[in-house]
Scaffold this motif. Structure first.
Motif, PDB file in Angstrom:
ATOM      1  N   GLY A 244       4.046  10.235   8.229  1.00 31.57           N
ATOM      2  CA  GLY A 244       3.513  10.732   9.491  1.00 31.57           C
ATOM      3  C   GLY A 244       2.140  11.349   9.343  1.00 31.57           C
ATOM      4  O   GLY A 244       1.288  11.233  10.237  1.00 31.57           O
ATOM      5  N   THR A 245       1.900  11.993   8.200  1.00 29.69           N
ATOM      6  CA  THR A 245       0.596  12.613   7.946  1.00 29.69           C
ATOM      7  C   THR A 245      -0.474  11.550   7.719  1.00 29.69           C
ATOM      8  O   THR A 245      -1.599  11.656   8.236  1.00 29.69           O
ATOM      9  CB  THR A 245       0.679  13.539   6.724  1.00 29.69           C
ATOM     10  OG1 THR A 245       1.692  14.527   6.946  1.00 29.69           O
ATOM     11  CG2 THR A 245      -0.652  14.229   6.469  1.00 29.69           C
ATOM     12  N   ILE A 246      -0.125  10.507   6.970  1.00 27.88           N
ATOM     13  CA  ILE A 246      -1.076   9.414   6.730  1.00 27.88           C
ATOM     14  C   ILE A 246      -1.428   8.732   8.053  1.00 27.88           C
ATOM     15  O   ILE A 246      -2.582   8.373   8.304  1.00 27.88           O
ATOM     16  CB  ILE A 246      -0.486   8.392   5.733  1.00 27.88           C
ATOM     17  CG1 ILE A 246      -0.209   9.072   4.379  1.00 27.88           C
ATOM     18  CG2 ILE A 246      -1.438   7.209   5.549  1.00 27.88           C
ATOM     19  CD1 ILE A 246       0.521   8.192   3.392  1.00 27.88           C
ATOM     20  N   VAL A 247      -0.425   8.577   8.908  1.00 31.28           N
ATOM     21  CA  VAL A 247      -0.653   7.971  10.227  1.00 31.28           C
ATOM     22  C   VAL A 247      -1.632   8.820  11.036  1.00 31.28           C
ATOM     23  O   VAL A 247      -2.538   8.294  11.702  1.00 31.28           O
ATOM     24  CB  VAL A 247       0.679   7.814  10.986  1.00 31.28           C
ATOM     25  CG1 VAL A 247       0.427   7.477  12.458  1.00 31.28           C
ATOM     26  CG2 VAL A 247       1.533   6.731  10.342  1.00 31.28           C
ATOM     27  N   LYS A 248      -1.476  10.141  10.989  1.00 31.66           N
ATOM     28  CA  LYS A 248      -2.375  11.025  11.735  1.00 31.66           C
ATOM     29  C   LYS A 248      -3.814  10.892  11.244  1.00 31.66           C
ATOM     30  O   LYS A 248      -4.752  10.848  12.053  1.00 31.66           O
ATOM     31  CB  LYS A 248      -1.912  12.472  11.591  1.00 31.66           C
ATOM     32  CG  LYS A 248      -0.648  12.804  12.360  1.00 31.66           C
ATOM     33  CD  LYS A 248      -0.240  14.251  12.134  1.00 31.66           C
ATOM     34  CE  LYS A 248       1.059  14.579  12.864  1.00 31.66           C
ATOM     35  NZ  LYS A 248       1.491  15.977  12.600  1.00 31.66           N
ATOM     36  N   VAL A 249      -3.979  10.815   9.926  1.00 32.15           N
ATOM     37  CA  VAL A 249      -5.330  10.677   9.367  1.00 32.15           C
ATOM     38  C   VAL A 249      -5.927   9.328   9.758  1.00 32.15           C
ATOM     39  O   VAL A 249      -7.091   9.235  10.181  1.00 32.15           O
ATOM     40  CB  VAL A 249      -5.307  10.837   7.833  1.00 32.15           C
ATOM     41  CG1 VAL A 249      -6.708  10.633   7.265  1.00 32.15           C
ATOM     42  CG2 VAL A 249      -4.777  12.211   7.436  1.00 32.15           C
ATOM     43  N   VAL A 263      -9.875   2.407   5.437  1.00 33.72           N
ATOM     44  CA  VAL A 263      -9.527   1.396   4.436  1.00 33.72           C
ATOM     45  C   VAL A 263      -9.543   2.016   3.042  1.00 33.72           C
ATOM     46  O   VAL A 263      -8.648   1.770   2.220  1.00 33.72           O
ATOM     47  CB  VAL A 263     -10.510   0.200   4.506  1.00 33.72           C
ATOM     48  CG1 VAL A 263     -10.270  -0.766   3.339  1.00 33.72           C
ATOM     49  CG2 VAL A 263     -10.367  -0.530   5.840  1.00 33.72           C
ATOM     50  N   GLU A 264     -10.548   2.822   2.780  1.00 31.85           N
ATOM     51  CA  GLU A 264     -10.643   3.507   1.478  1.00 31.85           C
ATOM     52  C   GLU A 264      -9.443   4.432   1.255  1.00 31.85           C
ATOM     53  O   GLU A 264      -8.958   4.572   0.124  1.00 31.85           O
ATOM     54  CB  GLU A 264     -11.939   4.308   1.406  1.00 31.85           C
ATOM     55  CG  GLU A 264     -13.186   3.439   1.312  1.00 31.85           C
ATOM     56  CD  GLU A 264     -14.469   4.247   1.435  1.00 31.85           C
ATOM     57  OE1 GLU A 264     -14.372   5.490   1.580  1.00 31.85           O
ATOM     58  OE2 GLU A 264     -15.565   3.641   1.408  1.00 31.85           O
ATOM     59  N   LEU A 265      -8.958   5.060   2.322  1.00 34.26           N
ATOM     60  CA  LEU A 265      -7.788   5.932   2.200  1.00 34.26           C
ATOM     61  C   LEU A 265      -6.576   5.141   1.746  1.00 34.26           C
ATOM     62  O   LEU A 265      -5.858   5.564   0.822  1.00 34.26           O
ATOM     63  CB  LEU A 265      -7.498   6.605   3.548  1.00 34.26           C
ATOM     64  CG  LEU A 265      -6.158   7.361   3.654  1.00 34.26           C
ATOM     65  CD1 LEU A 265      -6.129   8.543   2.683  1.00 34.26           C
ATOM     66  CD2 LEU A 265      -5.907   7.829   5.086  1.00 34.26           C
ATOM     67  N   ILE A 266      -6.358   3.982   2.369  1.00 38.76           N
ATOM     68  CA  ILE A 266      -5.203   3.160   1.987  1.00 38.76           C
ATOM     69  C   ILE A 266      -5.357   2.648   0.561  1.00 38.76           C
ATOM     70  O   ILE A 266      -4.401   2.667  -0.228  1.00 38.76           O
ATOM     71  CB  ILE A 266      -5.040   1.982   2.972  1.00 38.76           C
ATOM     72  CG1 ILE A 266      -4.555   2.524   4.325  1.00 38.76           C
ATOM     73  CG2 ILE A 266      -4.072   0.939   2.430  1.00 38.76           C
ATOM     74  CD1 ILE A 266      -4.293   1.473   5.360  1.00 38.76           C
ATOM     75  N   GLU A 267      -6.553   2.230   0.210  1.00 37.17           N
ATOM     76  CA  GLU A 267      -6.791   1.750  -1.159  1.00 37.17           C
ATOM     77  C   GLU A 267      -6.581   2.868  -2.178  1.00 37.17           C
ATOM     78  O   GLU A 267      -6.043   2.643  -3.270  1.00 37.17           O
ATOM     79  CB  GLU A 267      -8.205   1.180  -1.274  1.00 37.17           C
ATOM     80  CG  GLU A 267      -8.400  -0.113  -0.496  1.00 37.17           C
ATOM     81  CD  GLU A 267      -9.827  -0.615  -0.560  1.00 37.17           C
ATOM     82  OE1 GLU A 267     -10.724   0.176  -0.961  1.00 37.17           O
ATOM     83  OE2 GLU A 267     -10.065  -1.797  -0.203  1.00 37.17           O
ATOM     84  N   PHE A 268      -7.000   4.082  -1.824  1.00 33.95           N
ATOM     85  CA  PHE A 268      -6.817   5.225  -2.711  1.00 33.95           C
ATOM     86  C   PHE A 268      -5.339   5.493  -2.941  1.00 33.95           C
ATOM     87  O   PHE A 268      -4.893   5.680  -4.091  1.00 33.95           O
ATOM     88  CB  PHE A 268      -7.488   6.457  -2.106  1.00 33.95           C
ATOM     89  CG  PHE A 268      -7.105   7.751  -2.765  1.00 33.95           C
ATOM     90  CD1 PHE A 268      -7.640   8.118  -4.004  1.00 33.95           C
ATOM     91  CD2 PHE A 268      -6.196   8.617  -2.158  1.00 33.95           C
ATOM     92  CE1 PHE A 268      -7.260   9.312  -4.613  1.00 33.95           C
ATOM     93  CE2 PHE A 268      -5.825   9.809  -2.757  1.00 33.95           C
ATOM     94  CZ  PHE A 268      -6.352  10.162  -3.990  1.00 33.95           C
ATOM     95  N   LEU A 269      -4.562   5.536  -1.863  1.00 34.96           N
ATOM     96  CA  LEU A 269      -3.126   5.827  -1.982  1.00 34.96           C
ATOM     97  C   LEU A 269      -2.397   4.721  -2.731  1.00 34.96           C
ATOM     98  O   LEU A 269      -1.546   4.994  -3.581  1.00 34.96           O
ATOM     99  CB  LEU A 269      -2.524   6.020  -0.584  1.00 34.96           C
ATOM    100  CG  LEU A 269      -2.987   7.268   0.181  1.00 34.96           C
ATOM    101  CD1 LEU A 269      -2.497   7.238   1.614  1.00 34.96           C
ATOM    102  CD2 LEU A 269      -2.503   8.530  -0.515  1.00 34.96           C
ATOM    103  N   GLU A 270      -2.730   3.472  -2.404  1.00 35.09           N
ATOM    104  CA  GLU A 270      -2.095   2.348  -3.112  1.00 35.09           C
ATOM    105  C   GLU A 270      -2.469   2.361  -4.593  1.00 35.09           C
ATOM    106  O   GLU A 270      -1.648   2.052  -5.454  1.00 35.09           O
ATOM    107  CB  GLU A 270      -2.521   1.021  -2.475  1.00 35.09           C
ATOM    108  CG  GLU A 270      -2.031   0.801  -1.059  1.00 35.09           C
ATOM    109  CD  GLU A 270      -0.538   0.508  -0.977  1.00 35.09           C
ATOM    110  OE1 GLU A 270       0.143   0.538  -2.017  1.00 35.09           O
ATOM    111  OE2 GLU A 270      -0.054   0.257   0.147  1.00 35.09           O
TER     112      GLU A 270
END
Length: 344
Positions: A244-249, A263-270
């Motif tokens: 839910g927090t990732i969705v908010k960001v 996109v960079e956020l998703i790449e960072f987490l992955e």
């Protein structure tokens, strides 16, 4: 005749006295009677009777606060009495019986001339008992905290350390309630200071601490600060952000048209092996389409399918059409082929 009148007067006198006494008893308001009961319980140290009194008088208009008389005590003595009351409530079962007592005691303390750290101690006992503070508590608590910080110019850690001086240790539940209270009254900067000062006071922030602050940052679209906080959670603290927090960001980044950062956020987490859910991917793909980043949208869709996520049909059609319209036939065919393999 005189004898009869004399006897009648002798009969009416006791009756008159009884009626006067009855009127006097009934002239005492329920709130005043409750105040007397509570005051007597404190004077005799029969603290465990207080919740029962409050339950008995729950229909009364409790104004003033039944603990208002404590304001006449010297500060040190008041702290001692409140501490004894709190300790006496611990063995009470069911714990909900003490909820009203906690509420009135906390309300009185937060509105007194010296609200902290005693107010934090009462809040801690309230939360540990499983009771939910009344809604007004958030405003009173945040106001008391800000006023003490302003007047005394103390650091956050020093403010929390003061709890130890009266026999209580700051914990995450208490700090998290304070953080959410500050965020609720648009005091995000102070909430961030509190989050950073918790560790110095021996109270390590948990997932709730970070999620509350990140959520508040996203509400006011402070995306840079939110991203920094997410990275701190993952790299320095080792916490897994809630979906839910990732969705908010991701939603805040899309609203700000900062889609490359999303996109960079998703790449960072992955890249850190932290899972990213379907909804976050979906928001980023739609953000790419909103911003005209069609090639990026195609690449994100391919990444989604590798995770087993299938975009909504409208999104699928839009991605393929946009890629074909931009002359990116190779990528459009790859995306279409991938959808066919997934039978979508």
């Amino acid at each position: 005749m005189a004898i009869v009148l004399t006897k009648l007067c002798r009969t009416l006198v006791p009756l008159h006295c009884c009626l006067h006494k009855y009127r006097f008893i009934n002239s005492i308001s329920p709130s005043h009677a409750l105040l007397e009961h509570v005051k007597n319980a404190v004077e005799t140290k029969a603290y465990r009777n207080i919740p029962d009194y409050l339950i008995s008088f729950e229909q009364a208009c409790l104004n003033p606060n039944p603990f208002a008389f404590l304001s006449t005590l010297p500060y040190r003595l008041r702290m001692q009495v409140v501490d004894e009351i709190l300790q006496s409530f611990i063995p009470i079962r069911p714990r909900s019986c003490a909820q009203a007592a906690y509420a009135y005691l906390l309300s009185f303390t937060l509105q007194s001339s010296n609200p902290l750290p005693l107010g934090l101690a009462i809040l801690q006992r309230t939360l540990r008992s499983g009771c939910v503070p009344v809604a007004q508590t958030r405003l009173l608590l945040s106001s008391a905290w800000l006023e003490c910080r302003k007047v005394e110019s103390q650091s956050v850690s020093d403010m929390l350390f003061e709890m130890q001086s009266i026999g209580y240790n700051p914990d995450c539940s208490t700090c998290n309630y304070l953080i959410s209270s500050l965020c609720a009254v648009d005091q995000l900067n102070e909430a961030v200071k509190l989050l950073k000062g918790m560790s110095k006071a021996g109270c390590v922030p948990d997932l709730e601490s970070f999620d509350t602050v990140v959520g508040a940052m996203c509400t006011v679209r402070k995306t840079s600060e939110a991203l920094d906080m997410i990275k701190k959670m993952v790299e320095k603290v080792g916490l897994t952000p809630r979906q839910g927090t990732i969705v908010k960001v991701a939603s805040a980044l899309r609203a700000n048209r900062e889609i490359w950062r999303a996109v960079e956020l998703i790449e960072f987490l992955e890249g850190k092996d932290y899972p990213v859910g379907f909804e976050s991917y979906d928001l980023v793909v739609k953000g790419c389409l909103d911003s005209g980043e069609n090639i990026l949208a195609g690449k994100m869709v391919m990444g989604m399918t590798e995770k087993g996520f299938i975009p909504y049909i409208r999104t699928r059609h839009k991605v393929v059409e946009r890629l074909a319209g931009a002359g990116e036939w190779k990528l459009a065919n790859a995306v279409r082929q991938r959808f066919a393999e997934l039978r979508s």
